[in-house]
Scaffold this active site. Structure first.
Site, PDB file in Angstrom:
ATOM      1  N   ARG A 102       0.882  -1.176   0.000  1.00 15.50           N
ATOM      2  CA  ARG A 102       0.000   0.000   0.000  1.00 15.50           C
ATOM      3  C   ARG A 102       0.915   1.219   0.000  1.00 15.50           C
ATOM      4  NH1 ARG A 102      -5.409   0.640   1.834  1.00 15.50           N
ATOM      5  NH2 ARG A 102      -5.923   2.664   2.772  1.00 15.50           N
ATOM      6  N   HIS A 129      -7.056   1.123  -6.904  1.00 13.54           N
ATOM      7  CA  HIS A 129      -7.382   0.354  -5.697  1.00 13.54           C
ATOM      8  C   HIS A 129      -8.052  -0.945  -6.150  1.00 13.54           C
ATOM      9  CE1 HIS A 129      -7.869  -0.552  -1.626  1.00 13.54           C
ATOM     10  NE2 HIS A 129      -8.621   0.437  -1.199  1.00 13.54           N
ATOM     11  N   GLN A 132     -10.006  -3.448  -3.671  1.00 15.63           N
ATOM     12  CA  GLN A 132     -11.299  -2.925  -3.237  1.00 15.63           C
ATOM     13  C   GLN A 132     -12.358  -3.149  -4.308  1.00 15.63           C
ATOM     14  OE1 GLN A 132     -12.332  -1.245  -0.158  1.00 15.63           O
ATOM     15  NE2 GLN A 132     -14.233  -1.889  -1.172  1.00 15.63           N
ATOM     16  N   ASP A 225     -16.943   7.881  -2.710  1.00 13.27           N
ATOM     17  CA  ASP A 225     -15.705   7.780  -1.931  1.00 13.27           C
ATOM     18  C   ASP A 225     -15.480   9.122  -1.265  1.00 13.27           C
ATOM     19  OD1 ASP A 225     -13.303   6.839  -0.911  1.00 13.27           O
ATOM     20  OD2 ASP A 225     -12.166   7.168  -2.748  1.00 13.27           O
ATOM     21  N   CYS A 268     -16.173   2.525  -0.069  1.00 14.86           N
ATOM     22  CA  CYS A 268     -15.001   1.739   0.336  1.00 14.86           C
ATOM     23  C   CYS A 268     -14.556   2.033   1.766  1.00 14.86           C
ATOM     24  CB  CYS A 268     -13.851   1.954  -0.646  1.00 14.86           C
ATOM     25  SG  CYS A 268     -13.209   3.645  -0.694  1.00 14.86           S
ATOM     26  N   ARG A 296     -13.700  -7.677   1.279  1.00  9.93           N
ATOM     27  CA  ARG A 296     -12.265  -7.468   1.068  1.00  9.93           C
ATOM     28  C   ARG A 296     -11.502  -8.723   1.472  1.00  9.93           C
ATOM     29  NH1 ARG A 296     -10.050  -2.304   1.252  1.00  9.93           N
ATOM     30  NH2 ARG A 296      -8.041  -3.378   1.092  1.00  9.93           N
TER      31      ARG A 296
END
Length: 317
Positions: A102, A129, A132, A225, A268, A296
């Protein structure tokens, strides 16, 4: 056999995406039947950015698969500062069967993949991402059925990693992906071009608009988001203030009324109620964000075990 990575959503094919989602569904139904990492094999999990769900879900996923999550604090390791990315990759690749990272720039994870000699998974970069979105596709599939032909409306910052991954991942699945965003925050042209190409190949479509209603009209799923992504904290007052360009793109009850009556709401997380989404939506009956968060775990188990199997099969070929 070419070493496979998952650095962006289109690193897999349409057929492979479907296989991985099917694997995720099987794993969710029988969590401990996949023991790809029994040994335990070590997976290096490196965090340069803040994390909650990603650290929880990858740590649990690796343990469920029979492995050991070797968590590395990026602030201590200072990858690319104290030591080159290439050298870190060479070290990690000899101690782990896969690397999860990450980080910030997409160029960083691409360099890691060039030198690691084991599969590398993008756990979030500034551009993408993909883990996700795999979980989101699994969630949409659970609630709305087969993905090809379904419509996903995303509202908010069209230039962030979630918008980019929805475009690529949704188009790869054969969905109709609509992104509603201010003209000042458009997706990267090369990513939009790639998503358009994928949509044409798989029976979907891509639309970028500044009209929130156009994006959600009849949609099967509506997503948003945060307006302030990691690294944008200095812009918080502008992005969430009274002059924010995103105010028109808030997901609220009035906007959701334009979606399909059975539409689900995705986020998310972390979510900021009163900004990108109102409390009555995220805490309401159409919201599936907690199941989405759980997925996830299952989606990441699926992509991790699939990549490790691909690598082992390549080595034994």
């Amino acid at each position: 056999m070419t070493l496979r990575h998952f650095l962006r959503d289109d690193d897999i094919t349409h057929e492979e995406q479907a296989q991985i989602l099917a694997r995720a569904a099987r794993i969710k139904a029988a969590p401990f039947t996949d023991r790809t990492l029994v040994g335990p094999e070590v997976v290096a999990v490196l965090f340069d950015k803040q994390t909650l769900r990603t650290q929880l879900s990858f740590s649990a996923a690796i343990a469920h698969l029979g492995g050991f999550p070797m968590i590395v604090d990026g602030k201590l390791a200072q990858v690319g500062v104290r030591e080159s990315i290439a050298d870190v990759a060479r070290v990690m690749g000899r101690e782990a069967v896969a690397i999860v990272w990450r980080t910030y720039g997409q160029d960083r994870i691409e360099e890691m993949a060039r030198y690691a000699q084991v599969p590398v998974i993008n756990a979030l970069t500034d551009d993408f991402h993909p883990c996700q979105v795999l979980a989101d596709l699994q969630t949409i599939q659970e609630h709305r059925g087969d993905l090809p032909g379904l419509t996903l409306g995303y509202l908010g910052d069209g230039a962030n990693n979630m918008a980019h991954s929805y475009l690529l991942g949704g188009a790869l699945a054969g969905m109709h992906v609509r992104v509603a965003t201010p003209s000042t925050h458009q997706p990267k042209p090369e990513i939009l071009e790639r998503a358009t190409e994928l949509a044409a190949q798989h029976g979907g479509s891509v639309l970028v608009t500044d009209d929130p209603i156009e994006a959600v009209r009849g949609a099967d799923a509506v997503a948003t988001d945060t307006w302030v992504s990691m690294g944008q904290e200095k812009e918080k007052d502008h992005r969430q203030g009274e002059e924010s360009p995103f105010l028109r793109f808030q997901v609220n009850t009035e906007l959701m009324a334009h979606a399909d009556a059975e539409a689900i709401f995705l986020h998310c997380l972390p979510a900021y109620r009163g900004f990108e989404v109102t409390a009555d939506v995220i805490d309401g009956p159409q919201s599936v964000v907690w199941g989405e968060s759980e997925n996830r775990l299952h989606a990441q188990k699926a992509i991790l075990s699939w990549l490790v199997e691909q690598h082992r099969n390549g080595e034994s070929a």
